[in-house]
Scaffold this active site. Structure first.
Site, PDB file in Angstrom:
ATOM      1  N   ASP A   9       9.116   2.030   0.721  1.00  0.00           N
ATOM      2  CA  ASP A   9      10.454   1.986   1.282  1.00  0.00           C
ATOM      3  C   ASP A   9      11.185   0.833   0.594  1.00  0.00           C
ATOM      4  OD1 ASP A   9      12.631   2.243   3.242  1.00  0.00           O
ATOM      5  OD2 ASP A   9      11.779   0.438   4.140  1.00  0.00           O
ATOM      6  N   ASP A  11      14.659  -1.033   2.053  1.00  0.00           N
ATOM      7  CA  ASP A  11      15.238  -2.000   2.993  1.00  0.00           C
ATOM      8  C   ASP A  11      14.182  -2.636   3.875  1.00  0.00           C
ATOM      9  OD1 ASP A  11      17.970  -2.249   2.489  1.00  0.00           O
ATOM     10  OD2 ASP A  11      18.418  -0.360   3.475  1.00  0.00           O
TER      11      ASP A  11
END
Length: 237
Positions: A9, A11
């Protein structure tokens, strides 16, 4: 079920983008649109339960009584915010989380493939990935421009697996939040969660492992990722 790739991922995972990255860009965008709105770290932490920046803005504007104007105004503010955040990224204002760079080097040296699965916009995701991961290191980068549904829907991970041409059994996901964990698990992936200040108290039931950082309690290495992945699938066998 040999581990062949790791999907990250972005963020809060690759970089601590939320508190002093996205949040400040949101506040600057509000000001540029003449809105007397400031999201404090605490307020923003609560809003993170809503996936997607435009959705967060819409939710907050409706709560403040903007009514039918909220949706269109949210689109305008979010467009400005994305431009402001992209400038922060391009200026190198956002750095990799401690220990990430060493892990990436280890994965690369061990022949492990690296991919990205996020629902952030490609405009800022690609320069951030180049900055914190390295030019050309991520073989696959799936962004919000490539999918129709935001996390916790698994579409971003399903798309990444398809582009890697690998089944979930040969891949480990690395996430930072409960929303991301649901997305990765929905795609059938063993998931390692590396928490941050905003997500540390979330429910990570179903994670293969949970750590407070890439460099804590010890440096996360390629072999550590293999161990987490192998234990997860061994338990299910």
């Amino acid at each position: 079920m040999v581990l062949q790739a790791v999907i990250f991922d972005v963020d809060g995972t690759l970089a601590d983008t939320e508190r002093n990255g996205h949040r400040l860009a949101f506040n600057d965008a509000f000001a540029k649109h003449g809105l007397d709105i400031v999201w404090t770290p605490e307020v923003y932490g609560r809003l993170l339960a809503i996936a997607g920046g435009r959705r967060r803005i819409t939710h907050d504007l409706r709560a403040r009584g903007f009514g039918t104007r909220a949706g269109r105004l949210a689109e305008d503010v979010h467009r400005t915010k994305t431009a402001l955040f992209t400038m922060r990224v391009l200026n190198g204002a956002i750095c990799a989380r401690p220990g990430l760079s060493k892990l990436i080097v280890e994965l690369h040296r061990s022949g492990m493939r690296v991919a990205i699965a996020t629902t952030g916009r490609r405009r800022w995701v690609e320069p951030l990935v180049r900055h914190v991961v390295g030019e050309g290191v991520a073989e696959v980068i799936v962004t919000g421009d490539d999918v129709d549904r935001l996390k916790p829907d698994p579409e971003a991970y399903v798309t990444a697996l398809d582009r890697l041409a690998l089944p979930p059994e040969n891949v480990l996901a690395v996430e930072d939040s409960a929303i991301g964990l649901r997305a990765a698990r929905g795609a059938g992936l063993a998931t390692l969660v590396v928490t941050n200040g905003y997500t540390v108290d979330q429910d990570f039931t179903g994670a293969a492992a949970v750590r407070p950082g890439f460099d804590r309690p010890g440096q996360l290495l390629a072999e550590s990722c293999r161990d987490v992945h192998d234990r997860w699938w061994a338990e299910r066998a």
